[in-house]
Design an enzyme around this catalytic site. Sequence first.
Site, PDB file in Angstrom:
ATOM      1  N   ASN A 207      75.051 -25.617 -64.048  1.00 36.39           N
ATOM      2  CA  ASN A 207      75.455 -25.597 -65.579  1.00 36.39           C
ATOM      3  C   ASN A 207      76.448 -26.928 -66.033  1.00 36.39           C
ATOM      4  O   ASN A 207      77.160 -26.777 -67.024  1.00 36.39           O
ATOM      5  CB  ASN A 207      76.216 -24.327 -65.856  1.00 36.39           C
ATOM      6  CG  ASN A 207      75.161 -23.577 -66.914  1.00 36.39           C
ATOM      7  OD1 ASN A 207      74.151 -24.180 -67.537  1.00 36.39           O
ATOM      8  ND2 ASN A 207      75.462 -22.466 -67.163  1.00 36.39           N
ATOM      9  N   GLY A 229      74.988 -32.799 -62.956  1.00 39.79           N
ATOM     10  CA  GLY A 229      74.337 -31.718 -61.954  1.00 39.79           C
ATOM     11  C   GLY A 229      73.517 -30.761 -62.554  1.00 39.79           C
ATOM     12  O   GLY A 229      72.689 -30.074 -61.818  1.00 39.79           O
ATOM     13  N   ASP A 230      73.087 -30.924 -63.725  1.00 39.73           N
ATOM     14  CA  ASP A 230      72.069 -30.168 -64.312  1.00 39.73           C
ATOM     15  C   ASP A 230      71.279 -30.793 -65.493  1.00 39.73           C
ATOM     16  O   ASP A 230      71.104 -32.090 -65.345  1.00 39.73           O
ATOM     17  CB  ASP A 230      72.929 -28.661 -64.937  1.00 39.73           C
ATOM     18  CG  ASP A 230      72.197 -27.513 -64.705  1.00 39.73           C
ATOM     19  OD1 ASP A 230      70.688 -27.575 -65.010  1.00 39.73           O
ATOM     20  OD2 ASP A 230      72.640 -26.380 -64.558  1.00 39.73           O
ATOM     21  N   ASP A 231      70.636 -30.181 -66.279  1.00 36.85           N
ATOM     22  CA  ASP A 231      69.587 -30.722 -67.137  1.00 36.85           C
ATOM     23  C   ASP A 231      70.480 -31.910 -68.087  1.00 36.85           C
ATOM     24  O   ASP A 231      71.433 -31.880 -68.351  1.00 36.85           O
ATOM     25  CB  ASP A 231      69.393 -29.699 -68.414  1.00 36.85           C
ATOM     26  CG  ASP A 231      68.549 -28.503 -67.780  1.00 36.85           C
ATOM     27  OD1 ASP A 231      67.764 -28.665 -67.059  1.00 36.85           O
ATOM     28  OD2 ASP A 231      68.740 -27.473 -68.369  1.00 36.85           O
TER      29      ASP A 231
END
Length: 419
Positions: A207, A229-231
């Site tokens: 997230n 680390g995410d979108d």
Amino acid sequence: MKLFRPVLWALVTALVADTYSLSPPQQTCVIPALKDDRDDAPAIRQAFSKCGNNGKVAFKKNTKYSIQTVLQLHNLKNVQVDMFGTLEYSTDVRYWILHGSYYYFQNISIAMEFSGEDITIDGYGSGTIDGQGQVWHDLALGVGGLYGRPIPFCLRNVKNAVAKNFEILQSGKWNFLMVEFQNILVDNITLSSTSDDFQANPGNLGNTDGFDTINSNNITIQNIWADVGDDCVSFKPGSTNIHVKNLTCYNSAGIAIGSLGQYEGVRDVVENITAEDVSLYGSRNGAYIKTYAGKRFYWPPQGGGNGYVRNVVFKNFHIENITASPVLIQQCTHWAGYNVPACADTPPTGFFSNISWYNFTGYMNEKVGTKAVSWTCSPLATCEGFSFKDINIKSATGANGTYSCTNVDGYDVTCEKTK
């Protein structure tokens, strides 16, 4: 006329730039810094209170500002923010969990938010926001929904803004949030959210999205470098008329629409989206759409909403070392470990139309196999007007990518057109 056509977007961007030009400031407030790790947030609030209307607020160059309390910088109008210095958040986990500025969607907590109209925030290539996120990565241990993780930068309830030429480091959660917004240009932003043990535990960064949009309209995001680390970018409910171009993203989850349908009885809409000229390195996905199951279960809310996604173009993507599918739609998303109903047993989650993926090049990770296109729609939803062209994604061994389509109108299971 489709609003996401490149020629029209060039015109829109030019008009937006003219619209966002501010009149000369009537007064300037230069923010002092205490320089002994005391809280500089009171001085920041005072400067915006004095110069936040028809004025200029300046953070000094080569100066660190310690942010230990929430900044709600509201009711701004025609303000120029010169963010030369570094804003460093405290690591007081207890404080941020108890005092972050709350927003209902996914229980997010915001550490600094700007609201008002006609706002320009310029870092001039030196401005930095440091979220000191490692303490949150260690605390969350991959639990993306852990309450209280602070978002370091948010434009909330804003009309007309420019945000450019600064970087955000080590965010505790999402990096750059736009919510309830109208008309923004985001240009030349650098994001870096990494974890000390990322190689051993890559899930530790759950997230830490790059850019998120919620209930916002008419946005251009361009010239971005991100290691998150995410979108890299996530178009969440209510995202309309958005153009993303010239992005380079490392270790992300790709470019996402969603998650959608999370809240029972709520209608989520995403439309007129273009993402182009995107490079993804070490990403989990390429360009994808994700929705929750069409039936609510467990807590926090995980389904029961509806809505539609339409008029979306993903084009000119280069992908290297991807670990899942470059071209993906995934309905009936859920959090692992719960008694999730089968996708076929849930009510319709939405309507998906006129969505295209064009000109994808690159290669997949050796562990992922060869699936280049994976469209999985609920049998009770509608997926129509889908298209893909020039998807030249190879496996790690150089084999051509394979295609899989389920419940997509006009395609068989191998994504061959049936009509």
